[in-house]
Design an enzyme around this catalytic site. Structure first.
Site, PDB file in Angstrom:
ATOM      1  N   GLU A   1     -10.577  -6.845 -12.349  1.00 11.17           N
ATOM      2  CA  GLU A   1      -9.596  -7.811 -11.853  1.00 11.17           C
ATOM      3  C   GLU A   1     -10.131  -8.374 -10.544  1.00 11.17           C
ATOM      4  OE1 GLU A   1      -4.922  -8.248 -10.480  1.00 11.17           O
ATOM      5  OE2 GLU A   1      -5.497  -6.694 -11.919  1.00 11.17           O
TER       6      GLU A   1
ATOM      7  N   ARG B   1       2.003   3.789  -4.921  1.00  9.50           N
ATOM      8  CA  ARG B   1       1.198   4.107  -3.747  1.00  9.50           C
ATOM      9  C   ARG B   1       1.383   5.569  -3.346  1.00  9.50           C
ATOM     10  NH1 ARG B   1      -0.952   0.646   0.070  1.00  9.50           N
ATOM     11  NH2 ARG B   1      -1.136  -1.534  -0.597  1.00  9.50           N
TER      12      ARG B   1
ATOM     13  N   ASN C   1       4.179  -8.276 -11.657  1.00 11.36           N
ATOM     14  CA  ASN C   1       4.236  -7.088 -10.805  1.00 11.36           C
ATOM     15  C   ASN C   1       5.642  -6.987 -10.201  1.00 11.36           C
ATOM     16  OD1 ASN C   1       4.081  -5.425  -8.410  1.00 11.36           O
ATOM     17  ND2 ASN C   1       1.869  -5.504  -8.607  1.00 11.36           N
TER      18      ASN C   1
ATOM     19  N   HIS D   1       7.916  -5.293  -5.587  1.00  5.58           N
ATOM     20  CA  HIS D   1       8.728  -5.677  -4.441  1.00  5.58           C
ATOM     21  C   HIS D   1      10.215  -5.776  -4.755  1.00  5.58           C
ATOM     22  CE1 HIS D   1       5.284  -5.616  -1.985  1.00  5.58           C
ATOM     23  NE2 HIS D   1       4.638  -6.408  -2.821  1.00  5.58           N
TER      24      HIS D   1
ATOM     25  N   ARG E   1       5.847   3.625  -0.821  1.00  6.03           N
ATOM     26  CA  ARG E   1       6.571   2.630  -0.020  1.00  6.03           C
ATOM     27  C   ARG E   1       7.422   1.686  -0.872  1.00  6.03           C
ATOM     28  NH1 ARG E   1       1.766  -0.954   2.565  1.00  6.03           N
ATOM     29  NH2 ARG E   1       1.092   1.156   3.111  1.00  6.03           N
TER      30      ARG E   1
ATOM     31  N   GLU F   1      -1.108   0.470 -11.512  1.00  7.31           N
ATOM     32  CA  GLU F   1      -2.055   0.364 -10.408  1.00  7.31           C
ATOM     33  C   GLU F   1      -2.013   1.646  -9.594  1.00  7.31           C
ATOM     34  OE1 GLU F   1      -1.378  -3.081  -7.997  1.00  7.31           O
ATOM     35  OE2 GLU F   1      -2.383  -4.401  -9.422  1.00  7.31           O
TER      36      GLU F   1
ATOM     37  N   HIS G   1      -3.613 -11.524  -7.008  1.00  8.88           N
ATOM     38  CA  HIS G   1      -3.289 -11.227  -5.617  1.00  8.88           C
ATOM     39  C   HIS G   1      -3.014 -12.534  -4.867  1.00  8.88           C
ATOM     40  CE1 HIS G   1      -2.772  -8.202  -2.473  1.00  8.88           C
ATOM     41  NE2 HIS G   1      -3.164  -9.154  -1.640  1.00  8.88           N
TER      42      HIS G   1
ATOM     43  N   HIS H   1       2.503  -0.596  -8.923  1.00  9.22           N
ATOM     44  CA  HIS H   1       1.552   0.142  -8.098  1.00  9.22           C
ATOM     45  C   HIS H   1       2.281   1.315  -7.460  1.00  9.22           C
ATOM     46  CE1 HIS H   1      -1.521  -0.051  -4.506  1.00  9.22           C
ATOM     47  NE2 HIS H   1      -1.450   1.148  -5.062  1.00  9.22           N
TER      48      HIS H   1
ATOM     49  N   THR I   1      -2.675  -4.747  -0.462  1.00  9.47           N
ATOM     50  CA  THR I   1      -4.080  -4.463  -0.762  1.00  9.47           C
ATOM     51  C   THR I   1      -4.959  -5.549  -0.154  1.00  9.47           C
ATOM     52  OG1 THR I   1      -3.358  -3.445  -2.822  1.00  9.47           O
ATOM     53  CG2 THR I   1      -5.695  -3.911  -2.587  1.00  9.47           C
TER      54      THR I   1
END
Length: 244
Positions: A151, A45, A7, A10, A49, A70, A194, A43, A101
């Protein structure tokens, strides 16, 4: 073989902190691909963000490995997925005020809505995954609505470990173990993710029903100190050891 999805959200968090054009999430995705990632997760959003619309455009244009998109179950995100037709979409819960999440999607109470939501995604060839807690009612509902993948949310397991609450950690690992087996018995493909780190990944990777782990925040953080490629290689090595 147990797959690793990286992922890259970030990387975009760091970029957006300064409102600059760098660091580029697509560049990070390509580095992860070269380091052996089996897929890339991003992801988008509602509040943008971290990942932005243009990042999805770039990822779809540059990746050779599958993109796992995502998204929340909104009309806007459905339209984005139908336009891009990524390999996979993972439906996740989303609250504006949360830092990350916080739990699995409530499928059982929204079964009819979600069944209609995912049908067009399946029709265009997207592999639909539902991000859920280790709860049999949610797994059964995900199966009924036509999801191909679940998941399992490993956040509570990882948090208990980090806080030294080892009895609770082991109880949560037991739930994850049992629910991975249950989901597999229904014909669902099982993924997990996660909060996973070098310290917590092996017990999850050892679960025979789990086919893919999605890991991001820890790898991007570790990359600050070691580089992204060594961080991915170390995670892959631990996953492979757990499966050996």
């Amino acid at each position: 073989m147990l797959r690793l999805g990286v992922n890259i959200d970030h990387v975009a968090t760091i970029r957006n902190a300064r409102g600059s054009a760098y660091p580029d999430p697509a560049r990070a995705a390509l580095l992860a691909e070269q380091a052996g990632a089996d897929g890339i997760t991003a992801h988008l959003r509602e509040d943008r963000r971290h990942i932005l619309d243009g990042d999805i455009d770039a990822l779809m244009g540059c990746l050779s490995v599958p993109l796992n998109f995502e998204m929340a179950a909104t009309d806007e995100m459905q339209a984005m997925a139908l336009r891009h037709k990524p390999h996979a979409v993972c439906i996740v819960p989303e609250k504006r005020e949360e830092k990350t999440t916080e739990g699995g999607l409530e499928v059982a109470r929204e079964e009819n809505k979600l069944a209609h939501f995912i049908a067009p995604l399946r029709d265009v060839g997207c592999r639909v995954s539902i991000f859920i807690a280790a709860d049999p009612a949610q797994i059964e509902a995900a199966n009924r609505i036509g999801a191909q993948v679940i998941e399992l949310h490993t956040g509570a397991y990882c948090d208990f470990h980090a806080e030294g609450r080892f009895e609770e950690r082991d109880a949560e690992l037991g739930r994850l173990t049992k629910m991975a087996s249950f989901a597999h018995s229904l014909g669902l493909e099982v993924h997990a993710g996660h909060g996973l780190t070098f310290d917590t990944v092996k017990p999850i990777a050892a679960l025979p029903e789990v086919m893919e782990l999605n890991i991001g925040h820890f790898l991007i953080g570790e990359a600050i100190f070691t580089g992204l490629e060594p961080a991915i290689h170390e995670m892959r090595s631990l996953m492979d050891e757990a499966r050996a």
